[in-house]
Design a protein around this motif. Structure first.
Motif, PDB file in Angstrom:
ATOM      1  N   GLN A  67       0.826  -1.213   0.000  1.00 29.77           N
ATOM      2  CA  GLN A  67       0.000   0.000   0.000  1.00 29.77           C
ATOM      3  C   GLN A  67       0.857   1.258   0.000  1.00 29.77           C
ATOM      4  OE1 GLN A  67      -2.309  -0.747   3.523  1.00 29.77           O
ATOM      5  NE2 GLN A  67      -3.896  -1.898   2.435  1.00 29.77           N
ATOM      6  N   LEU A  68       1.977   1.220   0.717  1.00 28.22           N
ATOM      7  CA  LEU A  68       2.845   2.398   0.836  1.00 28.22           C
ATOM      8  C   LEU A  68       3.893   2.491  -0.271  1.00 28.22           C
ATOM      9  CD1 LEU A  68       3.450   2.371   4.702  1.00 28.22           C
ATOM     10  CD2 LEU A  68       1.964   3.919   3.416  1.00 28.22           C
ATOM     11  N   GLY A  69       3.993   1.459  -1.098  1.00 27.00           N
ATOM     12  CA  GLY A  69       4.982   1.468  -2.172  1.00 27.00           C
ATOM     13  C   GLY A  69       6.402   1.195  -1.701  1.00 27.00           C
ATOM     14  N   VAL A  70       6.550   0.526  -0.548  1.00 25.83           N
ATOM     15  CA  VAL A  70       7.875   0.177  -0.032  1.00 25.83           C
ATOM     16  C   VAL A  70       8.416  -1.001  -0.857  1.00 25.83           C
ATOM     17  CG1 VAL A  70       9.132  -0.738   1.971  1.00 25.83           C
ATOM     18  CG2 VAL A  70       7.326   0.970   2.296  1.00 25.83           C
ATOM     19  N   PRO A  71       9.653  -0.913  -1.355  1.00 24.90           N
ATOM     20  CA  PRO A  71      10.223  -2.038  -2.111  1.00 24.90           C
ATOM     21  C   PRO A  71      10.255  -3.315  -1.271  1.00 24.90           C
ATOM     22  CG  PRO A  71      11.567  -0.079  -2.386  1.00 24.90           C
ATOM     23  CD  PRO A  71      10.559   0.233  -1.310  1.00 24.90           C
ATOM     24  N   ILE A  72       9.795  -4.414  -1.879  1.00 22.60           N
ATOM     25  CA  ILE A  72       9.706  -5.693  -1.180  1.00 22.60           C
ATOM     26  C   ILE A  72      10.728  -6.652  -1.756  1.00 22.60           C
ATOM     27  CG2 ILE A  72       8.188  -7.655  -0.696  1.00 22.60           C
ATOM     28  CD1 ILE A  72       5.829  -5.617  -0.926  1.00 22.60           C
ATOM     29  N   LEU A  73      11.525  -7.244  -0.863  1.00 17.85           N
ATOM     30  CA  LEU A  73      12.551  -8.203  -1.264  1.00 17.85           C
ATOM     31  C   LEU A  73      12.256  -9.565  -0.664  1.00 17.85           C
ATOM     32  CD1 LEU A  73      15.756  -6.122  -0.438  1.00 17.85           C
ATOM     33  CD2 LEU A  73      14.755  -6.468  -2.686  1.00 17.85           C
ATOM     34  N   THR A  74      12.506 -10.598  -1.432  1.00 20.97           N
ATOM     35  CA  THR A  74      12.526 -11.939  -0.836  1.00 20.97           C
ATOM     36  C   THR A  74      13.876 -12.108  -0.157  1.00 20.97           C
ATOM     37  OG1 THR A  74      13.496 -12.906  -2.816  1.00 20.97           O
ATOM     38  CG2 THR A  74      11.067 -12.883  -2.688  1.00 20.97           C
ATOM     39  N   GLU A  75      14.010 -13.153   0.601  1.00 21.78           N
ATOM     40  CA  GLU A  75      15.308 -13.448   1.230  1.00 21.78           C
ATOM     41  C   GLU A  75      16.377 -13.624   0.145  1.00 21.78           C
ATOM     42  OE1 GLU A  75      17.181 -16.613   4.445  1.00 21.78           O
ATOM     43  OE2 GLU A  75      15.084 -16.787   3.865  1.00 21.78           O
ATOM     44  N   GLN A  76      16.032 -14.306  -0.923  1.00 17.49           N
ATOM     45  CA  GLN A  76      16.978 -14.505  -2.042  1.00 17.49           C
ATOM     46  C   GLN A  76      17.341 -13.171  -2.678  1.00 17.49           C
ATOM     47  OE1 GLN A  76      15.593 -17.161  -5.123  1.00 17.49           O
ATOM     48  NE2 GLN A  76      17.345 -16.747  -6.423  1.00 17.49           N
ATOM     49  N   GLY A  77      16.351 -12.287  -2.862  1.00 13.72           N
ATOM     50  CA  GLY A  77      16.624 -10.976  -3.427  1.00 13.72           C
ATOM     51  C   GLY A  77      17.554 -10.152  -2.549  1.00 13.72           C
ATOM     52  N   PHE A  78      17.370 -10.245  -1.236  1.00 10.26           N
ATOM     53  CA  PHE A  78      18.257  -9.575  -0.282  1.00 10.26           C
ATOM     54  C   PHE A  78      19.682 -10.063  -0.447  1.00 10.26           C
ATOM     55  CE2 PHE A  78      20.214 -10.173   4.005  1.00 10.26           C
ATOM     56  CZ  PHE A  78      20.525  -8.851   4.266  1.00 10.26           C
ATOM     57  N   GLU A  79      19.863 -11.398  -0.495  1.00 11.86           N
ATOM     58  CA  GLU A  79      21.200 -11.959  -0.626  1.00 11.86           C
ATOM     59  C   GLU A  79      21.839 -11.595  -1.968  1.00 11.86           C
ATOM     60  OE1 GLU A  79      20.497 -16.090   0.356  1.00 11.86           O
ATOM     61  OE2 GLU A  79      20.909 -15.682   2.479  1.00 11.86           O
ATOM     62  N   GLU A  80      21.036 -11.513  -3.025  1.00 14.38           N
ATOM     63  CA  GLU A  80      21.574 -11.126  -4.332  1.00 14.38           C
ATOM     64  C   GLU A  80      22.063  -9.685  -4.331  1.00 14.38           C
ATOM     65  OE1 GLU A  80      18.426 -12.065  -7.068  1.00 14.38           O
ATOM     66  OE2 GLU A  80      18.821 -14.226  -6.922  1.00 14.38           O
TER      67      GLU A  80
END
Length: 82
Positions: A67-80
């Motif tokens: 709703q707020l437009g905060v970028p969302i990362l998966t755990e894999q995306g974080f590690e990448e």
């Protein structure tokens, strides 16, 4: 993984919220990792959050980040991004 605290990583100075069940980290481990990167772990999603890292069963924080437009990362995306 290198845990150098320097300004060149994408999490330095950022406010990061974690929600859900992660595979490779406990809640404490991911918060310590974020601190080592110079990030500010937060417990709630606000318009000031820079990222939300989501695991399984993410729930209401995931919805609020969308709703707020905060970028969302998966755990894999974080590690990448590291």
């Amino acid at each position: 993984m290198n845990t150098n605290q320097n300004m060149s990583n994408p999490f330095f100075g950022k406010t990061v919220v974690v929600t859900g069940t992660l595979i490779n980290y406990t809640r404490n481990e991911i918060e310590m990792k974020l601190l080592s990167l110079g990030a500010k772990p937060a417990s709630s999603v606000t318009k000031n959050a820079d990222y939300l890292i989501v695991g399984a069963k993410a729930g209401s924080k995931f919805t609020k980040a969308q709703q707020l437009g905060v970028p969302i990362l998966t755990e894999q995306g974080f590690e990448e991004m590291l």
